[in-house]
Design an enzyme around this catalytic site. Structure first.
Site, mmCIF file in Angstrom:
data_model
loop_
_atom_site.group_PDB
_atom_site.id
_atom_site.type_symbol
_atom_site.label_atom_id
_atom_site.label_comp_id
_atom_site.label_asym_id
_atom_site.label_seq_id
_atom_site.Cartn_x
_atom_site.Cartn_y
_atom_site.Cartn_z
ATOM 1 C CB SER A 238 -6.614 10.662 -2.466
ATOM 2 O OG SER A 238 -6.190 9.640 -3.440
ATOM 3 C CE LYS A 239 -14.672 9.435 -0.765
ATOM 4 N NZ LYS A 239 -15.394 10.859 -0.402
ATOM 5 N NE ARG A 240 -6.479 9.426 -8.657
ATOM 6 C CZ ARG A 240 -5.331 8.917 -9.056
ATOM 7 N NH1 ARG A 240 -5.144 8.068 -9.826
ATOM 8 N NH2 ARG A 240 -4.106 9.858 -8.566
ATOM 9 C CG HIS A 241 -4.214 6.575 -4.701
ATOM 10 N ND1 HIS A 241 -3.310 7.731 -4.821
ATOM 11 C CD2 HIS A 241 -3.907 6.057 -5.791
ATOM 12 C CE1 HIS A 241 -3.031 7.902 -5.977
ATOM 13 N NE2 HIS A 241 -3.160 6.925 -6.691
#
Ligand code: GLU
Length: 462
Positions: A238-241
């Site tokens: 994901s973007k966060r990761h």
């Protein structure tokens, strides 16, 4: 000699999954003294491809991947694709299909009702009658009706697809524009690709592309479909990761060497070696050794690698890099000692700039919790007395001079080190933690150390 390419769709920025396949392709081309090309797959997004290309090239520059020749834009090549569509029509390997959208929808519904997989039924494949009027036809390629499409993937092994799984797919839409799998195959062939290394989300495009290669009599490249990068939670990245713009890593203070090292190991290994310079990657990399299972993004490992590369970067280079983070040390007289100390402690350039600034700048405010913790009992008196000791000492230059002074101070007052260490830390850098106090004092000097202590003492009175 391998010719490889990176062929992004211009979706705005280069993300790390893309950079990883680009790196693998680049390594393979450079290692074998072949060529690495950049092609922008902008048939659908022609309008913003220039901006996106700029961003991709900028990211390539940052990490040091170079490409050969001019960037190829698919949007410049429509005439060429049209020529091949015509060729296949002329040779009877492709045909016009006049099915309307409504007819197609109906066919799909019927097939689904029969629990069949929706596919084009070939009704115009051998059509010789008068075409219906008022329909702009699409062009479909004749896919094999029976047998199997087999190819040897360099990572996944032999891939076999039954001909029944690929229908006569569209190669030109009703407005004449060519479709994705058609142009990719043509470009890869014309650009001389020997090895196509790409994400395995494209694995099931490959049989379609093979049909195009075969229809046009092009030689097939070797395919390598690289498994995806999963997030630390084992799910889609994901973007966060980390599924974010490569340039965001630059902004967060990562060195390109660290990012490339991180990416090369995400899906490829050479024994249990973790640290790879680009030269070592070039020496050992072979796409045949890419793992066949998905790899997991591990942010701690990236930080660990970044710390390693920061430690090993010469100070003048570090000083230059830190300017991007608002820290100007090139002509600072304490530059060497500062960088020597902080390159051992910091995991990113950003953190390094922040921590160095914390030392060089008088604290504007003090961490509340640290104040509470440090200023108990005699703390303020101790601090005051230490300022006095600083004042009276002679020969205070090196960290060791300050260290000796501190040691003598705690011995004479018969206090534990923390009784002066904590308040002094808050006075000097505004918080607990941070680098060695003797280092800090030696860097900022006696007068500034005293001034910071007095400032804090004054603020306690007020
Ligand atoms: N344009 C495709 C993408 O960005 C890549 C196609 C390929 O590598 O064959 O996912």
């Amino acid at each position: 000699m391998a010719t490889t390419r990176f062929a992004p769709s211009p979706t705005g920025y280069l993300h790390i999954g893309g950079l990883r396949t680009a790196l693998y392709s680049w390594l393979w081309a450079r290692k074998t003294k072949g060529a690495f090309k950049l092609r922008i797959e902008d048939t659908d997004l022609a309008r913003n491809s220039a901006e996106a290309t700029k961003k991709i090239v900028e990211a390539f520059e940052w990490v040091g991947l170079d490409y050969d020749g001019e960037v190829v834009y698919q949007s410049d090549r429509f005439d060429l694709y049209k020529g091949y569509i015509q060729q296949l029509l002329d040779e009877g390997k492709a045909y016009y299909c006049y099915m309307t959208k409504e007819e197609l929808d109906r066919l799909r519904e019927e097939q689904m009702a029969r629990k069949e997989r929706p596919r084009y039924d070939g009704r115009y494949r051998d059509f010789t009658g008068t075409p219906p009027s008022g329909v702009d036809p699409v062009v479909r390629i004749k896919a094999p009706l029976e047998g199997k499409i087999v190819f040897d993937d360099g990572i996944k092994g032999t891939i076999t697809i039954d001909a029944s799984e690929v229908d006569d797919f569209i190669i030109a839409r009703s407005d004449g524009t060519p479709t994705y799998n058609f142009v990719v195959a043509i470009d890869d062939a014309l650009m001389g690709m020997t090895d196509v290394i790409r994400g395995d989300d494209h694995l099931y495009n490959t049989p379609k592309q093979i049909i195009v290669y075969e229809a046009l009599g092009f030689k097939l490249p070797r395919f390598y479909h690289v498994p995806m990068i999963l997030g630390p939670d084992g799910k889609k990245l994901s973007k966060r990761h980390g599924a974010t713009d490569v340039m965001e890593y630059k902004a967060q203070g990562y060195l390109p060497e660290a990012l490339l090292n991180f990416l090369v190991r995400l899906g490829w290994s050479h024994g249990d070696q973790e640290i790879f310079s680009v030269d070592e990657m070039l020496e050992y990399f072979d796409p045949a050794d890419i793992n066949s299972s998905a790899s997991q993004y591990n942010p701690d490992k990236l930080l660990w690698l970044n710390a390693h590369y920061i430690k090993n970067t010469p100070n003048d280079k570090l000083a230059k890099l830190l300017e991007e983070f608002g820290l100007y040390l090139l002509s600072h007289d304490k530059r060497e000692i500062l960088l020597d100390i902080f390159k051992e402690r910091c995991k990113t350039l950003k953190e390094m700039a922040e921590q160095i600034k914390e030392v060089l700048e008088t604290p504007e405010s003090y961490d509340e919790k640290a104040l509470k913790k440090a200023f108990k009992g005699e703390a303020a008196e101790n601090l005051k007395a230490f300022a006095q000791a600083l004042e009276e000492a002679d020969n205070l230059h090196l960290p060791s001079d300050y260290h000796t002074l501190l040691e003598r101070f705690v011995q004479e007052r018969e206090i534990g080190f923390g009784k002066i260490g904590m308040p002094l830390r808050v006075a000097l850098i505004g918080r607990l933690g941070g680098p060695d106090l003797s280092d800090v004092m030696s860097i900022i000097g006696r007068d500034e150390s005293i001034a910071r202590i007095e400032k804090l003492l004054k603020s306690l009175e007020g």
